[in-house]
Design an enzyme around this catalytic site. Structure first.
Site, short mmCIF file in Angstrom:
data_model
loop_
_atom_site.label_atom_id
_atom_site.label_comp_id
_atom_site.label_asym_id
_atom_site.label_seq_id
_atom_site.Cartn_x
_atom_site.Cartn_y
_atom_site.Cartn_z
N CYS A 71 1.21 -1.17 0.02
CA CYS A 71 0.50 0.27 -0.22
C CYS A 71 0.66 1.29 -0.11
O CYS A 71 1.12 1.31 0.52
CB CYS A 71 -0.63 -0.05 0.91
SG CYS A 71 -1.99 1.16 1.35
N ARG A 74 -0.07 5.00 2.83
CA ARG A 74 0.09 4.05 4.39
C ARG A 74 0.33 5.70 5.42
O ARG A 74 0.40 5.62 6.46
CB ARG A 74 0.70 3.33 5.21
CG ARG A 74 0.47 1.99 4.87
CD ARG A 74 2.25 1.02 4.48
NE ARG A 74 2.56 1.15 3.65
CZ ARG A 74 3.52 -0.24 3.35
NH1 ARG A 74 4.25 -0.28 4.47
NH2 ARG A 74 4.91 0.33 2.40
N TRP A 226 -9.16 5.17 -0.71
CA TRP A 226 -9.48 6.37 -1.77
C TRP A 226 -8.98 5.48 -3.30
O TRP A 226 -7.98 5.12 -2.78
CB TRP A 226 -9.91 7.62 -1.69
CG TRP A 226 -8.36 7.62 -0.99
CD1 TRP A 226 -7.57 8.59 -1.67
CD2 TRP A 226 -8.24 7.86 0.42
NE1 TRP A 226 -6.17 9.09 -0.61
CE2 TRP A 226 -7.16 8.46 0.88
CE3 TRP A 226 -9.10 8.14 2.10
CZ2 TRP A 226 -6.31 9.67 1.73
CZ3 TRP A 226 -8.30 9.06 2.94
CH2 TRP A 226 -6.91 9.30 2.46
N GLU A 231 -4.86 3.58 -10.31
CA GLU A 231 -5.75 1.99 -9.99
C GLU A 231 -7.42 2.40 -11.16
O GLU A 231 -7.08 1.30 -11.75
CB GLU A 231 -5.79 1.92 -8.55
CG GLU A 231 -5.92 2.16 -7.83
CD GLU A 231 -5.46 2.24 -6.96
OE1 GLU A 231 -5.50 1.36 -5.52
OE2 GLU A 231 -5.73 3.30 -6.30
#
Length: 352
Positions: A71, A74, A226, A231
């Site tokens: 991720c 973070r 979010w 992506e």
């Protein structure tokens, strides 16, 4: 409140519980560590498990996000809100709380990171709460849903039902339209792109990963942050084995697609990302760009260094699929080993 599912044998469970609780008490300045460890030791001796307090569960979930090596978002781990629903074990009740999660997390477009933790015996088979039937990525899962009686309508961007397992039985639930917020994709300088009818849902809620904290495993813990625009616009809509939108986008832009040397794919990819950012902003829905997200990750690294913690990461996941060499993570390397607490992916198994 019942004891949770132990992810390890009692001796290992006690070791993991001690490691987590020691960190929890140190990082939160909570007193009474010795007494809490003695309490947990007694509980494990009698039940082969133990129950986290709401505060321990919440902080453990935040630490799991902090430790997620894949991720890039973070920096905001401490802002995660946790809904403690460990007393909820019936499928219809789980569904009602999932609707509440979707509405609360969307937050009028000001998306907030949220997790819902359900009780023993509950599992959500969907990889995410919102997925589309015509997305090739979901072909196998659509087959599983058909085994449980789902009949697709054959519509473009048809939202899949939720498959909730409780008490060993799987039930399907259709998401109402008001629980699924979507954004139509259009370009500020190319009206023809809007004619493609592209859209995407606003909220990525991962729902097929278990949360592991202190040796305990929570199987149903849907959580969201979010989206980063890449992506959606550089993977979901652009990948050739997904929606494969780049040829249509290039045509809308009037690009020469006869030769690869024209770099039409690159130009179409860039403008599709521009369109996604523009569309979400116009709709008032939070969407971060990859330059901001990676700068935030660099800030996260700095804060973790100040706290004396090493940042673990899977580099191939941290770099964006668009212009990765322009971001601060491009030249950095990380150790990929996962720390605990963390999330563990639990893919579905075919029926029977």
């Amino acid at each position: 409140m019942t004891a949770e599912t132990a992810a390890t044998l009692p001796a290992e469970l006690l070791a993991e519980a001690e490691a987590f609780l020691t960190l929890f008490h140190a990082e939160t300045a909570t007193p009474g560590l010795a007494g809490r460890l003695a309490q947990v030791g007694t509980e494990v001796a009698h039940t082969a498990s133990y129950t986290l307090t709401p505060a321990e569960l919440t902080y453990g979930a935040k630490m799991a996000w902090r430790n997620s090596a894949r991720c890039v978002g973070r920096l905001y781990w401490q802002a995660l809100e946790v809904r403690d629903l460990r007393n909820v074990t019936a499928a219809p009740d789980v569904f009602g709380h999932l609707l509440a999660h979707l509405r609360a997390a969307f937050n009028g477009g000001h998306i907030k990171p949220l997790m819902s933790v359900f009780g023993p015996g509950v599992r959500i088979l969907n990889p995410q709460l919102i997925r589309y039937a015509d997305d090739p990525l979901n072909a196998d899962f659509c087959g599983l849903l058909r085994e449980y009686g789902w009949q697709p309508r054959g519509e473009r961007f048809e939202v899949l039902p939720l498959a909730i397992e409780a008490g060993g039985q799987v039930q399907l639930f259709d998401l109402p339209k008001d629980a699924v917020q979507e954004v139509n994709i259009w370009h500020p300088d190319c009206p023809a792109l809007a004619d493609l009818g592209l859209r995407w849902h606003a909220l990525p809620v991962i729902s097929d990963m278990s949360l592991e904290v202190g040796g305990l495993r929570f199987a149903a813990t849907p959580f969201n942050g979010w989206y980063m625009q890449t992506e959606i616009a550089a993977r979901d809509l652009a990948d050739a084995d997904r929606y494969d939108a780049l040829p249509a986008v290039a045509k809308a832009l009037g690009l020469d697609t006869r030769r690869e040397r024209s770099l039409w794919r690159d130009r179409a990819l860039l403008e599709l990302n521009v369109a996604a950012l523009h569309s979400f902003e116009a709709a008032g829905v939070k969407l971060v760009d990859h330059h901001t997200a990676t700068r935030h990750f660099a800030q996260f690294e700095e804060r973790e260094a100040q706290a004396g913690r090493e940042v673990r990461g899977q580099w191939s996941w941290l770099i964006p699929p668009l212009s990765p060499a322009t971001t601060p993570v491009w030249s950095r390397r990380y150790r990929a080993r996962e720390e605990k607490p963390n999330f563990v992916r639990c893919p579905y198994s075919p029926k029977g």
